[in-house]
Scaffold this active site. Structure first.
Site, PDB file in Angstrom:
ATOM      1  N   CYS A   9      39.728  64.735  69.711  1.00 15.57           N
ATOM      2  CA  CYS A   9      38.862  64.702  68.208  1.00 15.57           C
ATOM      3  C   CYS A   9      39.353  65.832  67.312  1.00 15.57           C
ATOM      4  CB  CYS A   9      37.519  65.106  68.752  1.00 15.57           C
ATOM      5  SG  CYS A   9      36.686  65.431  67.322  1.00 15.57           S
ATOM      6  N   CYS A  53      33.528  75.547  48.283  1.00 18.70           N
ATOM      7  CA  CYS A  53      33.637  75.160  49.737  1.00 18.70           C
ATOM      8  C   CYS A  53      35.118  75.369  50.155  1.00 18.70           C
ATOM      9  CB  CYS A  53      33.203  73.620  49.909  1.00 18.70           C
ATOM     10  SG  CYS A  53      33.837  72.352  49.020  1.00 18.70           S
TER      11      CYS A  53
END
Length: 442
Positions: free
Chosen positions: A89, A395
């Protein structure tokens, strides 16, 4: 004569010493020939066997995974998640690092980006060098914060829900995502058959029991009957226009932050960590110290989180202009801020709308741009408005550093910078920079 195709190095292995962390969730190493390797699943100071995952002879750099650890860092732990690791993942970058080490690595990335792109040391940026964990995220070893209130599951050809592998369209089927918030996990997305779907996004609101799933069907596929373990609204992504349309239930979720409830429509932006909205509002308001009667801008305002917080503090004589490009987000912002007479929300790109407003002077500014940052032109315009303070919520540390350099050119310096670990286990980090004009010598 055609040039010979360059030889792929994918699968080649190198024993290397791991150097510093780099922006993007990997560390830097070099082969004996001097070629740069960006190595995932490694930590600074380790000696590892790195297997190339992307790249060819003569490339500027190669991407690789650490497939065997020869000398481990004291910061290394066994990844709590069974789906983490080379070729698995791609959702998390730092499962193999202690939580405190993850925050240190993020701090090193911020410091490196500030130095390289803005020429600023931490001291010059008013930053103590720390990345703060969110409230409630300090957990015993082996436990993982369940923070992700929005999870986009990819669906494999057999209808299994999973997550994408790193830099790949391949799906890693999973039984449970460890960083998913309890409200997402309790829906049981991973347990059912999603044949015909491309993706399923699950949303669990913070501060309300609202739950939503957004289905993206494969071309020509019919929607399944959605029966999950909890009541849920269902939306679908339209094949023709990519728009999101209601199938069943509410077309929004209610999120709670700064003592107020916010309506957030499907596809609308809201911070993913349950503590993020409150954490960022607090940092921005502490930095700006809004005064009654001031004029404020909230740029890239989303559904009006900062605009509402500003309006609350500026009082009846204050005014806030918000600008947001997303049509649905603007509708939500206008709904969320309907109780404030002196708040206006304009739709469009900041660089196009702001010059049209005719505003030449403001007191305070908040900007929370997308990952690419605000850019030179917008920063130049903002620097000309004479704001006594500007709060920049970022961010991406690289975009932040680039824009801070543009603000310096416009006569602004960083007063303080704070960093928050609102994306544990990943390489992402949120920063709040407070800027003020450089005092002119008399």
């Amino acid at each position: 004569m055609q040039a010979e195709p360059k030889k792929s190095l994918v699968g080649d292995e190198y024993e290397v010493e791991i150097g510093p962390v780099a922006h993007g969730g990997h560390c830097i190493a070099r082969t004996e020939e001097g070629q740069v390797l960006f190595v995932r699943h490694a930590l600074p100071g380790e000696r590892v066997v790195a297997r190339v995952t992307e790249g060819e002879e003569g490339a500027r750099f190669l991407r690789a995974d650490a497939v065997r650890i020869i000398d481990a860092s004291k910061d290394r732990v066994e990844a709590p998640c069974p789906y983490a690791g080379p070729g698995r993942c791609g959702g998390c970058d730092w499962q193999h690092a202690k939580p405190g080490a993850q925050r240190r690595l993020k701090g090193e990335v911020i410091a490196e980006q500030l130095q390289r792109l803005a020429g600023l040391t931490p001291e010059e940026a008013g930053w103590d060098g720390t990345v703060m964990p969110a409230e409630g995220d300090k957990l015993p070893a082996g436990e993982v914060p369940q923070w992700r209130t929005r999870v986009q599951y990819a669906i494999d050809p057999d209808g299994n829900a999973g997550l994408r592998r790193h830099r790949s369209h391949e799906v890693e089927p999973i039984e449970r995502c460890m960083i998913a918030a309890p409200g997402v996990t309790e829906l049981g997305i991973e347990e059912r058959d999603w044949s015909g779907m491309e993706a399923v996004e699950a949303i669990a609101a913070t501060g309300s029991q609202d739950r939503m799933v957004i289905l993206e069907p494969r071309p020509g596929a019919r929607l399944p009957l959605v029966e999950l373990d909890k009541p849920v609204s269902v939306m679908r992504v339209e094949e023709k226009d990519g728009g999101i349309h209601r199938v069943h239930g509410r077309a929004f979720v209610r999120e709670r932050a700064d003592g107020r409830t916010h309506r957030v429509g499907s596809g609308g932006f809201w911070q993913v960590h349950p503590m993020a909205a409150d954490t960022l509002v607090k940092a921005v308001m502490q930095g700006l110290l809004p005064r009654k009667g001031e004029m404020a801008l909230d740029l890239y305002c989303g559904v009006g989180l900062f605009a509402g917080a500003l309006a609350d503090r500026l009082g009846d004589q204050g005014a806030v202009l918000g600008i947001e490009s997303g049509k649905r987000a603007v509708e939500d912002a206008r709904h969320n801020l309907a109780g404030f007479d002196r708040v206006r929300i304009e739709q469009g790109k900041v660089e196009a709308v702001l010059p049209r407003t005719g505003i030449t002077e403001v007191d305070i500014i908040v900007l929370d741009p997308p990952r690419a940052g605000a850019g030179k032109k917008t920063v130049e315009h903002l620097s000309s408005l004479g704001a006594r303070r500007i709060a920049y919520v970022a961010c991406d540390p690289a975009a932040l550093a680039r824009d801070l350099a543009y603000f310096r050119d416009g006569g602004y310096k960083v007063r303080t910078l704070r960093a928050f670990d609102l994306f544990p286990m990943t390489h992402h980090v949120e920063c709040v920079a407070i800027l003020e004009p450089v005092k002119k010598d008399a």
